[in-house]
Write a protein that holds these residues in place. Structure first.
Motif, PDB file in Angstrom:
ATOM      1  N   LYS A   1       6.574  50.751  -6.523  1.00  6.75           N
ATOM      2  CA  LYS A   1       6.372  49.357  -6.916  1.00  6.75           C
ATOM      3  C   LYS A   1       4.899  48.978  -6.826  1.00  6.75           C
ATOM      4  CE  LYS A   1      10.931  47.737  -5.541  1.00  6.75           C
ATOM      5  NZ  LYS A   1      11.664  46.881  -4.599  1.00  6.75           N
ATOM      6  N   ALA A   2       4.225  49.447  -5.794  1.00 11.66           N
ATOM      7  CA  ALA A   2       2.807  49.147  -5.619  1.00 11.66           C
ATOM      8  C   ALA A   2       1.985  49.794  -6.718  1.00 11.66           C
ATOM      9  CB  ALA A   2       2.329  49.615  -4.247  1.00 11.66           C
ATOM     10  N   ALA A   3       2.313  51.023  -7.117  1.00 12.77           N
ATOM     11  CA  ALA A   3       1.586  51.710  -8.175  1.00 12.77           C
ATOM     12  C   ALA A   3       1.817  51.013  -9.506  1.00 12.77           C
ATOM     13  CB  ALA A   3       2.010  53.173  -8.250  1.00 12.77           C
ATOM     14  N   GLY A   4       3.038  50.540  -9.766  1.00 14.20           N
ATOM     15  CA  GLY A   4       3.349  49.827 -10.997  1.00 14.20           C
ATOM     16  C   GLY A   4       2.616  48.497 -11.075  1.00 14.20           C
ATOM     17  N   ALA A   5       2.452  47.821  -9.963  1.00 10.17           N
ATOM     18  CA  ALA A   5       1.743  46.547  -9.937  1.00 10.17           C
ATOM     19  C   ALA A   5       0.264  46.754 -10.227  1.00 10.17           C
ATOM     20  CB  ALA A   5       1.936  45.870  -8.587  1.00 10.17           C
ATOM     21  N   ASP A   6      -0.295  47.861  -9.749  1.00 12.62           N
ATOM     22  CA  ASP A   6      -1.712  48.149  -9.998  1.00 12.62           C
ATOM     23  C   ASP A   6      -1.962  48.390 -11.482  1.00 12.62           C
ATOM     24  OD1 ASP A   6      -2.263  47.890  -7.349  1.00 12.62           O
ATOM     25  OD2 ASP A   6      -2.271  50.054  -6.924  1.00 12.62           O
ATOM     26  N   LYS A   7      -1.039  49.096 -12.151  1.00  4.33           N
ATOM     27  CA  LYS A   7      -1.209  49.377 -13.574  1.00  4.33           C
ATOM     28  C   LYS A   7      -1.147  48.102 -14.394  1.00  4.33           C
ATOM     29  CE  LYS A   7       0.581  54.073 -13.406  1.00  4.33           C
ATOM     30  NZ  LYS A   7       1.663  54.960 -13.812  1.00  4.33           N
ATOM     31  N   LYS A   8      -0.272  47.188 -14.012  1.00 10.50           N
ATOM     32  CA  LYS A   8      -0.148  45.929 -14.741  1.00 10.50           C
ATOM     33  C   LYS A   8      -1.421  45.107 -14.601  1.00 10.50           C
ATOM     34  CE  LYS A   8       4.839  45.630 -14.321  1.00 10.50           C
ATOM     35  NZ  LYS A   8       5.954  44.916 -13.695  1.00 10.50           N
ATOM     36  N   GLU A   9      -1.985  45.082 -13.415  1.00 11.05           N
ATOM     37  CA  GLU A   9      -3.216  44.328 -13.188  1.00 11.05           C
ATOM     38  C   GLU A   9      -4.383  44.953 -13.937  1.00 11.05           C
ATOM     39  OE1 GLU A   9      -3.867  44.097  -9.017  1.00 11.05           O
ATOM     40  OE2 GLU A   9      -2.009  43.036  -8.639  1.00 11.05           O
TER      41      GLU A   9
ATOM     42  N   MET B   1       4.576  50.084  24.607  1.00 11.22           N
ATOM     43  CA  MET B   1       4.441  50.141  23.151  1.00 11.22           C
ATOM     44  C   MET B   1       5.789  49.994  22.450  1.00 11.22           C
ATOM     45  SD  MET B   1       1.422  50.578  21.919  1.00 11.22           S
ATOM     46  CE  MET B   1      -0.208  50.968  22.447  1.00 11.22           C
ATOM     47  N   THR B   2       6.872  50.083  23.177  1.00  2.99           N
ATOM     48  CA  THR B   2       8.202  50.006  22.571  1.00  2.99           C
ATOM     49  C   THR B   2       8.510  48.617  22.040  1.00  2.99           C
ATOM     50  OG1 THR B   2       9.179  49.537  24.720  1.00  2.99           O
ATOM     51  CG2 THR B   2       9.117  51.841  24.017  1.00  2.99           C
ATOM     52  N   SER B   3       7.851  47.602  22.532  1.00  5.13           N
ATOM     53  CA  SER B   3       8.147  46.238  22.099  1.00  5.13           C
ATOM     54  C   SER B   3       7.371  45.827  20.854  1.00  5.13           C
ATOM     55  CB  SER B   3       7.863  45.247  23.230  1.00  5.13           C
ATOM     56  OG  SER B   3       6.493  45.280  23.564  1.00  5.13           O
ATOM     57  N   LEU B   4       6.584  46.748  20.286  1.00  2.64           N
ATOM     58  CA  LEU B   4       5.848  46.437  19.067  1.00  2.64           C
ATOM     59  C   LEU B   4       6.789  46.425  17.867  1.00  2.64           C
ATOM     60  CD1 LEU B   4       2.647  48.609  19.493  1.00  2.64           C
ATOM     61  CD2 LEU B   4       2.871  46.161  19.816  1.00  2.64           C
ATOM     62  N   LYS B   5       6.449  45.599  16.875  1.00  3.94           N
ATOM     63  CA  LYS B   5       7.257  45.511  15.666  1.00  3.94           C
ATOM     64  C   LYS B   5       6.751  46.508  14.637  1.00  3.94           C
ATOM     65  CE  LYS B   5       8.116  40.607  16.205  1.00  3.94           C
ATOM     66  NZ  LYS B   5       7.900  39.276  15.625  1.00  3.94           N
ATOM     67  N   LYS B   6       7.670  47.061  13.839  1.00  7.95           N
ATOM     68  CA  LYS B   6       7.292  47.952  12.754  1.00  7.95           C
ATOM     69  C   LYS B   6       6.672  47.126  11.639  1.00  7.95           C
ATOM     70  CE  LYS B   6       8.911  52.192  13.509  1.00  7.95           C
ATOM     71  NZ  LYS B   6       8.237  53.415  13.277  1.00  7.95           N
ATOM     72  N   ARG B   7       5.649  47.676  11.018  1.00  5.95           N
ATOM     73  CA  ARG B   7       4.997  46.990   9.913  1.00  5.95           C
ATOM     74  C   ARG B   7       5.833  47.166   8.651  1.00  5.95           C
ATOM     75  NH1 ARG B   7      -0.875  48.808   8.010  1.00  5.95           N
ATOM     76  NH2 ARG B   7       0.339  50.171   6.700  1.00  5.95           N
ATOM     77  N   GLU B   8       6.014  46.087   7.892  1.00  3.31           N
ATOM     78  CA  GLU B   8       6.761  46.178   6.643  1.00  3.31           C
ATOM     79  C   GLU B   8       5.842  46.744   5.575  1.00  3.31           C
ATOM     80  OE1 GLU B   8       8.466  42.438   5.622  1.00  3.31           O
ATOM     81  OE2 GLU B   8       9.341  42.183   7.609  1.00  3.31           O
ATOM     82  N   ARG B   9       6.291  47.835   4.944  1.00  6.98           N
ATOM     83  CA  ARG B   9       5.484  48.483   3.915  1.00  6.98           C
ATOM     84  C   ARG B   9       6.167  48.310   2.566  1.00  6.98           C
ATOM     85  NH1 ARG B   9       2.301  53.484   6.110  1.00  6.98           N
ATOM     86  NH2 ARG B   9       2.044  52.861   8.254  1.00  6.98           N
ATOM     87  N   LYS B  10       5.348  48.170   1.536  1.00  5.35           N
ATOM     88  CA  LYS B  10       5.874  48.074   0.180  1.00  5.35           C
ATOM     89  C   LYS B  10       6.226  49.475  -0.304  1.00  5.35           C
ATOM     90  CE  LYS B  10       3.054  44.098  -0.984  1.00  5.35           C
ATOM     91  NZ  LYS B  10       2.005  43.580  -1.859  1.00  5.35           N
ATOM     92  N   ASP B  11       7.144  49.533  -1.257  1.00  6.10           N
ATOM     93  CA  ASP B  11       7.510  50.808  -1.851  1.00  6.10           C
ATOM     94  C   ASP B  11       6.317  51.322  -2.665  1.00  6.10           C
ATOM     95  OD1 ASP B  11       9.027  52.974  -2.534  1.00  6.10           O
ATOM     96  OD2 ASP B  11       9.966  51.990  -4.249  1.00  6.10           O
ATOM     97  N   LYS B  12       5.993  52.602  -2.553  1.00  6.51           N
ATOM     98  CA  LYS B  12       4.821  53.159  -3.237  1.00  6.51           C
ATOM     99  C   LYS B  12       4.946  53.037  -4.749  1.00  6.51           C
ATOM    100  CE  LYS B  12       3.482  56.409   0.351  1.00  6.51           C
ATOM    101  NZ  LYS B  12       3.228  57.801   0.696  1.00  6.51           N
TER     102      LYS B  12
END
Length: 105
Positions: free
Chosen positions: A88-96, A75-86
Motif C-alpha cells: 500500500k505504501a509503495a502504491g501511494a508513492d507511485k500515485k504521488e 521493556m515489556t510494557s512498550l506498545k508495538k508501532r503500527e506499520r503500514k503495509d509495504k
C-alpha cells in the motif's frame, strides 16, 4: 517509577556530565593544575516525582549494568508501532509521483 508507569505513563531519564563544583572553583582548580573529576548526574522523572543521583567513574560500569537490567525488565510494557503495509505504501508513492507537471520543451 518504571513499575508505576507500566499501564500508563512515561519516565524520562537524563544523564549529564557534572563536576559538582561551581564555575569559579573549576577555574581555580584548572589554573592550579589540579585534575577535575567529572561525575555523571542522572535524573529520572515521571512528571510528578523526580529522583536523581551522582555516579563517579569507578561506579559507572556497575551502574550501567544495573540500569540496563532494569530497562530490559520493563521493556515489556512498550506498545508495538503500527506499520503500514509495504504494498500500500509503495502504491501511494507511485500515485504521488505521477502528479508532477511535465517538462516544457
Amino acid at each position: 517509577m518504571f513499575e508505576h508507569s507500566t499501564e500508563k505513563g512515561t519516565v524520562w531519564v537524563t544523564l549529564k556530565r557534572s563536576s559538582l563544583k561551581s564555575k569559579v572553583q573549576r577555574n581555580k582548580m584548572a589554573t592550579a593544575g589540579q585534575p577535575l573529576e567529572y561525575r555523571c548526574l542522572i535524573r529520572a522523572t515521571n512528571g510528578k516525582k523526580t529522583i536523581s543521583t551522582s555516579v563517579g567513574p569507578k561506579e559507572h560500569q556497575r551502574f550501567q549494568a544495573s540500569y540496563a537490567t532494569i530497562l530490559k525488565a520493563h521493556m515489556t510494557s512498550l506498545k508495538k508501532r503500527e506499520r503500514k503495509d509495504k504494498k500500500k505504501a509503495a502504491g501511494a508513492d507511485k500515485k504521488e509521483g505521477s502528479s508532477k507537471k511535465p517538462k516544457r520543451a
